[in-house]
Design a protein around this motif. Structure first.
Motif, PDB file in Angstrom:
ATOM      1  N   LYS A   1      25.764   0.500 -67.919  1.00  0.00           N
ATOM      2  CA  LYS A   1      26.136   0.345 -69.325  1.00  0.00           C
ATOM      3  C   LYS A   1      24.974   0.875 -70.143  1.00  0.00           C
ATOM      4  O   LYS A   1      23.939   0.218 -70.257  1.00  0.00           O
TER       5      LYS A   1
ATOM      6  N   THR B   1      31.275   1.656 -69.439  1.00  0.00           N
ATOM      7  CA  THR B   1      30.570   1.602 -68.163  1.00  0.00           C
ATOM      8  C   THR B   1      30.838   2.886 -67.397  1.00  0.00           C
ATOM      9  O   THR B   1      31.983   3.318 -67.287  1.00  0.00           O
TER      10      THR B   1
ATOM     11  N   ALA C   1      29.662  -1.072 -76.330  1.00  0.00           N
ATOM     12  CA  ALA C   1      29.231  -2.108 -75.394  1.00  0.00           C
ATOM     13  C   ALA C   1      30.122  -2.194 -74.157  1.00  0.00           C
ATOM     14  O   ALA C   1      29.666  -2.598 -73.089  1.00  0.00           O
ATOM     15  N   ASP C   2      31.387  -1.818 -74.293  1.00  0.00           N
ATOM     16  CA  ASP C   2      32.304  -1.937 -73.164  1.00  0.00           C
ATOM     17  C   ASP C   2      32.357  -0.674 -72.297  1.00  0.00           C
ATOM     18  O   ASP C   2      33.127  -0.611 -71.344  1.00  0.00           O
TER      19      ASP C   2
END
Length: 191
Positions: free
Chosen positions: A44, A34, A31-32
């Motif tokens: 993302k 990018t 999720a983190d």
């Protein structure tokens, strides 16, 4: 000698499945994580809705670049420009088959990728993993070339942040979009 990067020679060696992508099916995109696109936007992959096709490739050649014959002889190395062009040519049909987004990904920087996108007239963005964040987070298969870590050619179908299909090794590279289309047609068939 300068090579025609848009063509895939019939004599290039076929890569073998070394098992380095076997862990990817079913994995979640962190999720983190990018990445920067050729539009200078942060992307993302974990947050993209629906189905995304992410084709990862070692590197595209620059116009007029003299490529060593050793590159041609490295299984899975040659064919990045041809693969990107084939995704361009099949973009509309893949979207019609239910793909929400298509991205290319390499370790080349965004400025280099922007030149490729513009030169080839690509209707999709390319993501830069120049800091190897995606490669490390996903434990992607890599190889070394002239002191640089490059990603091995691999295509991921990502649905709602999870890898739902993996093409690895990809060969021939310019036929990868047709393999993706065949899979999309197969999953669209009623059981």
């Amino acid at each position: 000698m300068a090579l025609d990067h848009s063509q895939v020679p019939k004599t290039i060696p076929r890569p073998v499945d070394d098992g380095l992508a076997s862990h990817l099916l079913g994995s979640s995109i962190p999720a983190d994580l990018t990445l920067v696109s050729t539009q200078q936007k942060s992307v993302k992959l974990s947050e993209l809705p629906s189905l995304t096709i992410l084709f990862c490739y070692p590197r595209t050649g620059a116009p007029g670049e003299a490529v060593k014959e050793e590159w041609n002889n490295t299984p899975g190395a040659r064919g990045c420009t041809a693969e990107a062009s084939s995704y361009r040519d099949n973009f509309a049909s893949l979207k019609e088959l239910g793909v929400n987004a298509i991205y290319g990904l390499s370790v080349q920087d965004t400025a280099y990728q922007k030149e490729v996108k513009d030169r080839l007239g690509l209707p999709y963005d390319i993501l830069s993993d120049d800091k190897l964040e995606f490669i490390k987070a996903m434990k992607m298969p890599v190889f070394e070339w002239e002191g640089a870590t490059l990603i091995k050619r691999c295509t991921l179908a990502i649905k709602d942040g999870k890898v739902v299909h993996v093409w690895y090794p990809v060969f021939p590279p310019d036929e990868n979009p047709s393999h993706v289309a065949a899979w999309l047609k197969a999953i669209a068939q009623p059981e």
